[in-house]
Design an enzyme around this catalytic site. Structure first.
Site, PDB file in Angstrom:
ATOM      1  N   CYS A 136       0.838  -1.211   0.000  1.00 49.64           N
ATOM      2  CA  CYS A 136       0.000   0.000   0.000  1.00 49.64           C
ATOM      3  C   CYS A 136       0.868   1.255   0.000  1.00 49.64           C
ATOM      4  O   CYS A 136       1.458   1.604   1.019  1.00 49.64           O
ATOM      5  CB  CYS A 136      -0.921  -0.017   1.214  1.00 49.64           C
ATOM      6  SG  CYS A 136      -1.909   1.475   1.361  1.00 49.64           S
ATOM      7  N   CYS A 139      -0.415   4.069   2.300  1.00 47.47           N
ATOM      8  CA  CYS A 139      -0.158   3.848   3.727  1.00 47.47           C
ATOM      9  C   CYS A 139       1.316   4.095   4.061  1.00 47.47           C
ATOM     10  O   CYS A 139       1.634   4.667   5.092  1.00 47.47           O
ATOM     11  CB  CYS A 139      -0.469   2.414   4.132  1.00 47.47           C
ATOM     12  SG  CYS A 139      -1.969   1.761   3.435  1.00 47.47           S
ATOM     13  N   ASP A 140       2.228   3.627   3.217  1.00 50.47           N
ATOM     14  CA  ASP A 140       3.638   3.554   3.599  1.00 50.47           C
ATOM     15  C   ASP A 140       4.571   4.464   2.812  1.00 50.47           C
ATOM     16  O   ASP A 140       5.755   4.560   3.146  1.00 50.47           O
ATOM     17  CB  ASP A 140       4.134   2.099   3.436  1.00 50.47           C
ATOM     18  CG  ASP A 140       3.350   1.152   4.333  1.00 50.47           C
ATOM     19  OD1 ASP A 140       2.931   1.581   5.416  1.00 50.47           O
ATOM     20  OD2 ASP A 140       3.148  -0.012   3.945  1.00 50.47           O
TER      21      ASP A 140
END
Ligand code: NAP
Length: 315
Positions: A136, A139-140
């Site tokens: 993701c 997300c990261d």
């Protein structure tokens, strides 16, 4: 013992599919309950910007779109519960659903459990997840400011997420197992023109070097067979998804890949049980098509409940 809560329409999953089903069922005054599962907003909520959902000419944040879907469904009486269904029983009606925080009996059930990312299944992938291996970018991505990242895949996800990563990373190298891509032409063009974007083709990642953090990968050219080492700080894997349908194995008809089989009315083989979105769709997998299928399932559930009511009124 926990009390069993009875609902007319129970929806499993709170992505675009589940929340659209909730909107339609709520507007039919059926007071649907949505169990969110692991990810409120579904996969769409993990996407930075969604540019192909109509009505948002400038694009809309994935998480923001999920919140809007939820708000709209709740406005008409849908209830969203942060709970994960773990067991279903279709052997008698109303159907039984056991979740982490409670039990439900439901006259109709809409399965909108979506899909999860596919793994490469290579040495080091599992061990280094969260230490540089990710599924993701939204997300990261932030953790890779001024760092080198590798993206695996040749579809829309790999290109879209790779382009998103150029915001942070010093370079994004897309590794793909052949020369042609599945990604849409517009994404391919953007990536090819981006100064931070590089390509390694006809190549697979065979191993993630293990350590404190990701530092390098083993690559293999599938044409020449040549193996090499590639230094990188991150590995983002976007090679497709598998449907979250394990709970229904042996209870509903499924394809070999685990997609629930439905007809054009989103009906499974079990009366009053519908499946929609990526749990049942191996083909389109778009926010708009999933939302459409969710709406269709709810319309069909409404009709089914009306027919049952008419039947019981006739005695
Ligand atoms: P996808 O289209 O199925 O592409 C998966 C890619 O991963 C393919 O290029 C495939 O290679 C590669 N791959 C699969 N298994 C692999 C393995 N074991 N090792 C190396 N490479 C592997 O998946 P996706 O990109 O996640 O997209 C899924 C669906 O969502 C598509 O319908 C897509 O259009 C849609 N989507 C749309 C958008 C958008 O419209 N903005 C964004 C994201 C996703 P091969 O090509 O060689 O098979």
């Amino acid at each position: 013992m926990t009390e069993t809560r009875h609902v007319k329409v129970l929806i499993l999953g709170a992505g675009p599919t589940g929340l659209s089903a909730a909107l339609y069922a709520a507007r039919a005054e059926l007071a649907p309950v949505v169990l969110t599962g692991m990810q409120l907003g579904g996969q769409a909520a993990l996407t930075d910007v969604i540019e192909n959902y109509p009505g948002f000419p400038e694009g809309v944040g994935g998480a923001q779109l999920g919140e809007l879907f939820q708000k709209q469904a709740e406005r008409f009486g849908a209830k969203v519960e942060y709970d994960l269904a773990t067991e279903v029983d279709f052997s008698q009606r109303p159907y039984k659903v056991v979740a982490d925080n409670g039990a439900y009996s439901a006259d109709t059930l809409i399965i909108a459990t979506g899909a999860d990312p596919v793994h490469l299944n290579i040495p080091g992938e599992y061990e280094m997840t969260g230490r540089g291996v990710s599924y993701c970018a939204t997300c990261d991505g932030w953790f890779f400011k001024d760092k080198k990242v590798v993206v695996v895949g040749g579809g829309d996800s790999a290109f879209e997420e790779g382009l998103f990563l150029t915001r942070y990373a010093s370079s994004v190298t897309l590794v793909h197992r052949r020369e042609e891509f599945r990604a849409s032409a517009i994404l391919q063009k953007r990536a090819q023109e981006h100064p931070k974007f590089n390509f390694i083709l006809n190549t697979v990642v065979t191993e993630v070097e293990q350590g404190e953090k990701v530092t390098s990968l083993k690559l293999k050219n599938v044409v020449s067979g040549e193996e090499s080492q590639f230094e990188t700080d991150g590995l983002f894997i976007f090679i497709g998804h598998t449907p979250n349908t394990q709970m229904f194995k042996g209870k509903l008809a499924m394809s070999e890949l685990g997609y629930i089989k439905v007809n054009d009315k989103m009906e499974t083989g079990v009366a009053g049980v519908y499946a929609a979105g990526e749990a049942a769709d191996p083909t389109f997998k778009q926010v708009i098509t999933s939302a459409g299928m969710g709406a269709a399932a709810a319309i069909q559930a409404t009709r089914h409940l009306e027919a049952l009511e008419a039947e019981s009124a006739r005695g």
